[in-house]
Write a protein that holds these residues in place. Sequence first.
Motif, mmCIF file in Angstrom:
data_model
loop_
_atom_site.group_PDB
_atom_site.id
_atom_site.type_symbol
_atom_site.label_atom_id
_atom_site.label_comp_id
_atom_site.label_asym_id
_atom_site.label_seq_id
_atom_site.Cartn_x
_atom_site.Cartn_y
_atom_site.Cartn_z
ATOM 1 N N ASP A 183 0.807 -1.229 0.000
ATOM 2 C CA ASP A 183 0.000 0.000 0.000
ATOM 3 C C ASP A 183 0.834 1.271 0.000
ATOM 4 O OD1 ASP A 183 -2.328 -1.310 -0.147
ATOM 5 O OD2 ASP A 183 -2.809 -1.220 2.000
ATOM 6 N N PHE A 184 2.078 1.150 0.431
ATOM 7 C CA PHE A 184 2.934 2.346 0.498
ATOM 8 C C PHE A 184 3.478 2.733 -0.884
ATOM 9 C CE2 PHE A 184 3.076 0.893 4.872
ATOM 10 C CZ PHE A 184 3.010 2.067 5.587
ATOM 11 N N ALA A 185 3.376 1.830 -1.852
ATOM 12 C CA ALA A 185 4.019 2.058 -3.152
ATOM 13 C C ALA A 185 3.217 2.994 -4.040
ATOM 14 C CB ALA A 185 4.218 0.725 -3.850
ATOM 15 N N ASP A 186 3.926 3.779 -4.838
ATOM 16 C CA ASP A 186 3.276 4.544 -5.891
ATOM 17 C C ASP A 186 3.179 3.678 -7.144
ATOM 18 O OD1 ASP A 186 2.971 7.117 -4.580
ATOM 19 O OD2 ASP A 186 5.157 7.136 -4.550
ATOM 20 N N ARG A 187 4.223 2.852 -7.340
ATOM 21 C CA ARG A 187 4.210 1.930 -8.478
ATOM 22 C C ARG A 187 4.823 0.621 -8.027
ATOM 23 N NH1 ARG A 187 6.503 2.891 -13.862
ATOM 24 N NH2 ARG A 187 8.349 3.658 -12.765
ATOM 25 N N ILE A 188 4.326 -0.436 -8.579
ATOM 26 C CA ILE A 188 4.884 -1.746 -8.247
ATOM 27 C C ILE A 188 5.265 -2.461 -9.538
ATOM 28 C CG2 ILE A 188 4.412 -4.029 -7.271
ATOM 29 C CD1 ILE A 188 2.687 -2.757 -5.182
ATOM 30 N N ALA A 189 6.517 -2.894 -9.570
ATOM 31 C CA ALA A 189 6.958 -3.694 -10.723
ATOM 32 C C ALA A 189 7.072 -5.129 -10.255
ATOM 33 C CB ALA A 189 8.302 -3.187 -11.236
ATOM 34 N N LYS A 190 6.275 -6.006 -10.893
ATOM 35 C CA LYS A 190 6.284 -7.400 -10.475
ATOM 36 C C LYS A 190 7.268 -8.164 -11.352
ATOM 37 C CE LYS A 190 3.174 -11.191 -9.381
ATOM 38 N NZ LYS A 190 1.810 -11.705 -9.515
ATOM 39 N N MET A 191 8.134 -8.899 -10.723
ATOM 40 C CA MET A 191 9.144 -9.640 -11.466
ATOM 41 C C MET A 191 8.952 -11.138 -11.322
ATOM 42 S SD MET A 191 12.660 -7.549 -10.713
ATOM 43 C CE MET A 191 13.589 -8.513 -11.887
ATOM 44 N N ASP A 192 9.344 -11.851 -12.352
ATOM 45 C CA ASP A 192 9.364 -13.314 -12.275
ATOM 46 C C ASP A 192 10.383 -13.834 -13.283
ATOM 47 O OD1 ASP A 192 8.784 -15.812 -11.412
ATOM 48 O OD2 ASP A 192 6.876 -16.004 -12.497
ATOM 49 N N ASP A 193 11.196 -14.737 -12.857
ATOM 50 C CA ASP A 193 12.171 -15.396 -13.722
ATOM 51 C C ASP A 193 13.029 -14.396 -14.523
ATOM 52 O OD1 ASP A 193 13.417 -17.612 -14.655
ATOM 53 O OD2 ASP A 193 12.021 -17.941 -16.316
ATOM 54 N N GLY A 194 13.461 -13.341 -13.842
ATOM 55 C CA GLY A 194 14.380 -12.379 -14.471
ATOM 56 C C GLY A 194 13.706 -11.392 -15.401
ATOM 57 N N ARG A 195 12.370 -11.344 -15.371
ATOM 58 C CA ARG A 195 11.645 -10.405 -16.245
ATOM 59 C C ARG A 195 10.655 -9.597 -15.417
ATOM 60 N NH1 ARG A 195 12.079 -14.947 -19.500
ATOM 61 N NH2 ARG A 195 13.045 -14.531 -21.530
ATOM 62 N N ILE A 196 10.312 -8.410 -15.931
ATOM 63 C CA ILE A 196 9.230 -7.650 -15.299
ATOM 64 C C ILE A 196 7.954 -8.081 -15.995
ATOM 65 C CG2 ILE A 196 8.229 -5.347 -15.004
ATOM 66 C CD1 ILE A 196 11.043 -4.334 -14.526
ATOM 67 N N VAL A 197 7.069 -8.671 -15.238
ATOM 68 C CA VAL A 197 5.858 -9.228 -15.842
ATOM 69 C C VAL A 197 4.677 -8.260 -15.759
ATOM 70 C CG1 VAL A 197 6.518 -11.632 -15.586
ATOM 71 C CG2 VAL A 197 5.340 -10.491 -13.704
ATOM 72 N N ASP A 198 4.803 -7.299 -14.848
ATOM 73 C CA ASP A 198 3.702 -6.347 -14.729
ATOM 74 C C ASP A 198 4.189 -5.098 -14.015
ATOM 75 O OD1 ASP A 198 1.180 -5.248 -14.812
ATOM 76 O OD2 ASP A 198 0.403 -6.381 -13.083
ATOM 77 N N VAL A 199 3.732 -3.919 -14.471
ATOM 78 C CA VAL A 199 3.993 -2.684 -13.736
ATOM 79 C C VAL A 199 2.642 -2.058 -13.470
ATOM 80 C CG1 VAL A 199 5.105 -0.424 -13.763
ATOM 81 C CG2 VAL A 199 6.222 -2.347 -14.872
ATOM 82 N N SER A 200 2.377 -1.793 -12.191
ATOM 83 C CA SER A 200 1.054 -1.295 -11.838
ATOM 84 C C SER A 200 1.167 0.003 -11.056
ATOM 85 C CB SER A 200 0.323 -2.338 -10.991
ATOM 86 O OG SER A 200 -0.847 -1.779 -10.456
ATOM 87 N N ASP A 201 0.277 0.936 -11.372
ATOM 88 C CA ASP A 201 0.177 2.169 -10.586
ATOM 89 C C ASP A 201 -0.889 2.023 -9.507
ATOM 90 O OD1 ASP A 201 2.129 3.364 -12.044
ATOM 91 O OD2 ASP A 201 0.748 4.265 -13.492
ATOM 92 N N SER A 202 -1.491 0.826 -9.430
ATOM 93 C CA SER A 202 -2.538 0.587 -8.430
ATOM 94 C C SER A 202 -2.090 -0.536 -7.504
ATOM 95 C CB SER A 202 -3.842 0.165 -9.109
ATOM 96 O OG SER A 202 -4.180 1.103 -10.099
ATOM 97 N N PRO A 203 -1.339 -0.159 -6.476
ATOM 98 C CA PRO A 203 -0.793 -1.176 -5.570
ATOM 99 C C PRO A 203 -1.853 -2.084 -4.965
ATOM 100 C CG PRO A 203 0.119 0.995 -5.111
ATOM 101 C CD PRO A 203 -0.977 1.193 -6.075
ATOM 102 N N GLN A 204 -3.043 -1.534 -4.764
ATOM 103 C CA GLN A 204 -4.090 -2.351 -4.142
ATOM 104 C C GLN A 204 -4.410 -3.573 -5.010
ATOM 105 O OE1 GLN A 204 -4.230 0.949 -4.521
ATOM 106 N NE2 GLN A 204 -4.147 1.631 -2.389
ATOM 107 N N ASP A 205 -4.429 -3.334 -6.317
ATOM 108 C CA ASP A 205 -4.704 -4.448 -7.235
ATOM 109 C C ASP A 205 -3.612 -5.500 -7.134
ATOM 110 O OD1 ASP A 205 -6.811 -2.964 -8.012
ATOM 111 O OD2 ASP A 205 -5.891 -2.233 -9.884
ATOM 112 N N MET A 206 -2.352 -4.985 -7.063
ATOM 113 C CA MET A 206 -1.199 -5.885 -7.005
ATOM 114 C C MET A 206 -1.241 -6.715 -5.721
ATOM 115 S SD MET A 206 1.385 -6.607 -8.919
ATOM 116 C CE MET A 206 2.007 -5.246 -9.876
ATOM 117 N N GLY A 207 -1.677 -6.018 -4.631
ATOM 118 C CA GLY A 207 -1.751 -6.709 -3.348
ATOM 119 C C GLY A 207 -2.688 -7.900 -3.403
#
Lengths: 386, 251
Positions: B226-250
């Motif tokens: 919740d503290f993030a402005d943006r979240i970059a989700k990584m998996d297997d050495g790649r960025i799989v998703d970048v979200s400006d909505s941390p709640q969704d990522m959570g």
Amino acid sequence: MRFVAIKMLVGDRAKYLGIVMGLAFASFLITEQLAIFTGLMTRTFGFITDTAIADIWVMDPKVQFVDDIKPMQDMQLYRTRGVDGVEWAVPLYKGLLKAKLENGNYQTVIVIGLDDATLIGSPPVMLKGQAADLRRSEAVIVDTVGAAGKLSKPSPVPGQKRIPLAIGDTLEINDNRASVAGICKVSRTFQSQPVIYTTYSRATTFAPKERKLLSFVLVKAKPGEDVKALASRIKAVTGLAAYTRDEFKELTIRYYMKYTGIPINFGMAVLLGFIVGTAIAGQTFYSFTLENLRHFGTLKAMGTTNKTLLGMIVLQALMVGSIGYGLGVGAATAFGKLVKDTELAFRLPWQLLVITAVAISLICVFAALLSIRKVMKLEPAIVFKT
Amino acid sequence: MTIQKNNPFPCDEETSTKAVAVHCKGITKAYGSGSETVNALNGINLEVRTGELTMLVGPSGCGKTTLISIMAGILDQDEGDCVLFGKNFKSMSDLEKTRYRGEQVGFVFQSFNLIPTLTAAENVAVPLLIRRIDRKTAVQKAGETLKNVGLGDRLNALPAQLSGGQQQRVAIARSLVHEPRLIVCDEPTSALDHETGFRIMELLQYAALCADRALVIVTHDPRIFDFADRIAKMDDGRIVDVSDSPQDMGK
């Protein structure tokens, strides 16, 4: 960053003390063993030092060191006197004889026979009596250590301390009566035998009958005469060996260095001190660096250059080196003071302090190099590894 | 424990330029060689902006820590470019990179990495000492920074005399004292309990958002998303998703 380096070092008390104590021990052992070795070597030529009045010592060419007596015929004295540039030349007897003590025991003594007329070569320090007292009948002068030690008399009361030989006491040397006329102080001898001074003629009376009895000819050069050149001239004219005072000391030391196990024994002890110091201090310093590797990595990540890190490690090594050296040398000096009046030979000239400083520096450089290599190669990304 | 209202890192969020702080393009990184090669990063493209708190999230071993190491200039990538405030690390010598890092980057570590024999104030002063600021001034400024993170009464405490939360506050003060423009944090809350971790995140958010600097946090703790402005989700050495909505990522 010097401040950080010092606090990192002294903050880890156990390691800090371990490194300092390792270096102090190495410094003490190296200094003490070298000082004893130097003391022993000094004793080998103590008699030459005591007979400082002579510029040149003349002897049989086969003589290898000051206690290696190869007697010459008396006429060699006159041949030496005849060499151009000689101010004076006097005979000197030096020999090991057996003295019979009052209680019937025998003790080997070093008998020095001085020129009857001039008494040149007399003891450097007279504690009781005078050198001139040797002119009295049967007179001998005994060194204080011998008088209080090996020549002392048993106490009439059993269990009490022995009584030092004093003026008026008598000895028997080769069936000749010798009366103590003075007590002197001489440099300790290598063999630690009592030293007895008397006149040349009396010494040759004490000695077993031999055709040749002249041990050395002591020579004084005329004022302004080149002593080395005169020694060469005496050698050329007489066919004998002639050494300046320093050359004779060197000859004596060289003999002991070459033909005795003393240098090897002391060398081993010094090497041991060096190795133990390197092992303890080097290993502990390296382990200190390893333990702090994460912090060095953190500093590196935060922008500390390799040059600064190098400076920090060198400073830490210098600090423990200086403190360890100071403690070790201080302890060795205190040890020297403690054994000053004992049988133990101990001499600490400034050159030994320099040698120890070099040895301790080498240990520190070795210890630091191991750590420096590790820190220089350190990848700063280590900081993110847990 | 309260954070002082007197903001030590003044900047107006309204006027914050939201400029590009870090630009990573086509970053690859592999460890090992031959058949044992492990590809930690496989062509990462990412932008981090000032005035933002960016989180790198993902499972263990996905390359998060490798990526922030490259972003912070403490690890070299195999391919691609990483530009920090307009300067490409590739074009810098090791010495230049080290100095640039010392000026522009602040670090917060999972295990704090405080030097145990230095007091809190001395630890915080280290980045200033590295920049050759004299000790008295450095310790004085470190003291002020520590007051601003609520540790004004523990200046002379050694790390061992501080709780985990307090140690992390000291580490945060250390990362801020030289006013860097990028702060990278590796799992800053994972060694702390939930309450303390929450407070640490408040402090980090406050420091990042109130200064014209970028903040990148590596974490796998969903409680702090919740503290993030943006979240970059990584998996297997790649960025799989970048979200400006941390709640969704959570979720």
